[in-house]
Design a protein around this motif. Structure first.
Motif, short mmCIF file in Angstrom:
data_model
loop_
_atom_site.label_atom_id
_atom_site.label_comp_id
_atom_site.label_asym_id
_atom_site.label_seq_id
_atom_site.Cartn_x
_atom_site.Cartn_y
_atom_site.Cartn_z
N ILE A 259 -0.43 14.11 -10.72
CA ILE A 259 -0.57 12.94 -9.86
C ILE A 259 0.80 12.62 -9.25
CG2 ILE A 259 -1.26 10.52 -9.70
CD1 ILE A 259 -3.02 10.92 -12.14
N PHE A 260 0.83 12.51 -7.92
CA PHE A 260 2.09 12.31 -7.22
C PHE A 260 2.03 11.10 -6.30
CE2 PHE A 260 2.13 16.62 -8.62
CZ PHE A 260 3.45 16.84 -9.00
N PRO A 261 2.96 10.17 -6.46
CA PRO A 261 3.02 9.01 -5.58
C PRO A 261 3.81 9.35 -4.32
CG PRO A 261 4.67 8.78 -7.28
CD PRO A 261 3.98 10.09 -7.53
N VAL A 262 3.30 8.96 -3.17
CA VAL A 262 4.00 9.20 -1.91
C VAL A 262 3.90 7.98 -1.01
CG1 VAL A 262 3.48 11.68 -2.01
CG2 VAL A 262 2.03 10.17 -0.63
N LYS A 263 4.68 8.01 0.03
CA LYS A 263 4.53 7.06 1.13
C LYS A 263 4.34 7.89 2.39
CE LYS A 263 6.86 3.55 3.89
NZ LYS A 263 6.37 4.20 5.13
N ASN A 264 3.22 7.72 3.06
CA ASN A 264 3.01 8.39 4.35
C ASN A 264 3.78 7.67 5.44
OD1 ASN A 264 1.23 10.28 3.28
ND2 ASN A 264 -0.59 9.08 3.78
N TYR A 265 4.10 8.42 6.49
CA TYR A 265 4.64 7.78 7.69
C TYR A 265 3.49 7.09 8.41
CZ TYR A 265 9.04 10.21 6.97
OH TYR A 265 10.23 10.64 6.44
N HIS A 266 3.71 5.83 8.74
CA HIS A 266 2.63 5.04 9.34
C HIS A 266 3.06 4.39 10.65
CE1 HIS A 266 -0.77 2.43 9.81
NE2 HIS A 266 -0.06 1.34 9.58
N ASN A 267 4.07 3.53 10.56
CA ASN A 267 4.53 2.85 11.77
C ASN A 267 5.99 3.16 12.10
OD1 ASN A 267 5.75 1.47 9.73
ND2 ASN A 267 4.74 -0.50 10.12
#
Length: 300
Positions: A259-267
């Protein structure tokens, strides 16, 4: 003489007890060791990946998850991490929409400079809790095993069958996927409908029987935890993030190591190293697991 007015004796009030301090949202030590300076090493390693089977040019990876979790955004974010600029080749739905933007099965490559890397992400219609909404569990399972051809338009009423023109009766090794990635939103995961969890469990069981690796990518970590929203480097010292991942592991049966936590590019309009390194580390594990399965495979 008039009667003097009696005076009330005012006793001093006891001081109110001090309000208890809020619990510390951060652990003293990271619960998972993570090298925030490994971005360039990860990029080089992934750029030099070579599939471990002579009959396979591209390692195929299927991406699934509920609508709005960020499946297409995850693929775009990986592309952005390699290119050093924000890209959007996988079309992304509006956050306000409750319907999947992806209607057809399609394969998306990842580029680094002018080089196309040897893995392909298969983007599929989003899952929904109701039985006849979103992609069918059978369609996802069939896509993993290479029975669904690119361009297949998902039918909400019924899954693809062997009688359909776009059903590949005899998929070869290069048609098959060797890792399934569940993209799940951390900010609302605890409220996920049990019917959707049941769908994920069915898929997990069916493909586990064939030895297919599975990875969970948890998105929207910055929205799930104020600590991480201020500083991504708090990801592995955040108590809330650890709790989210433990809940996900318990519900789906996927080990924490996958399980890997990420932050997608959004704004954003520019990439940044901390976001990139989380994405690239998740991709490294996905590709390694897929290639491990490919290494020992002569077909399913």
């Amino acid at each position: 003489m008039g009667i003097s007015e009696s005076k009330l004796v005012q006793w001093p009030l006891s001081p109110s007890p001090p309000a208890p301090s809020p619990p510390n949202p951060e652990l003293k030590e990271p619960w998972r060791k993570f090298d925030w300076g490994q971005k360039e090493d990860l990029k080089k390693k992934l750029e030099n990946v070579c599939p471990s089977h002579d009959d396979v040019n591209d390692i195929k990876i299927l991406v699934t998850g509920p609508i709005g979790a960020g499946k297409s955004s995850f693929i775009n974010s990986l592309d952005s991490a390699f290119l050093g600029r924000i890209t959007s080749r996988a079309l992304v739905n509006s956050a306000a929409s409750d319907h999947s933007f992806t209607k057809n099965l399609k394969g998306l490559t990842i580029r680094s400079g002018k080089k196309t890397l040897p893995f392909v992400f298969k983007d599929i219609m989003g899952l929904e809790p109701a039985a006849f909404e979103g992609s069918h569990t059978e369609d996802i399972i069939s896509a993993v095993f290479g029975h669904v051809t690119d361009g297949y338009k998902f039918n909400k009423e019924e899954p693809l069958t062997c009688k359909d023109q776009q059903f590949n009766q005899n998929p070869n090794l290069s048609d098959q996927c060797f890792c399934l990635v569940y993209v799940l939103p951390a900010d609302v995961f605890q409220y996920t409908d049990d019917r959707l969890i049941d769908k994920l469990k069915i898929i997990r069981q069916r493909i586990s029987d064939k030895g297919i690796s599975q990875v969970v990518v948890m998105t929207k970590m910055d929205e799930a935890c104020p600590l991480v929203n201020k500083d991504l480097r708090k990801m592995y010292t955040s108590k809330k993030i650890k709790e989210k991942m433990e809940l996900c592991s318990a519900k789906l049966g996927v080990p924490m190591t996958n399980i890997f936590p990420v932050k997608n590019y959004h704004n954003e309009i520019d990439t940044n190293d901390d976001t990139d390194v989380l994405l690239l580390k998740a991709l490294e594990q996905i590709v390694q697991l897929a290639d491990d399965r490919l290494l020992g495979s002569d077909g399913y």
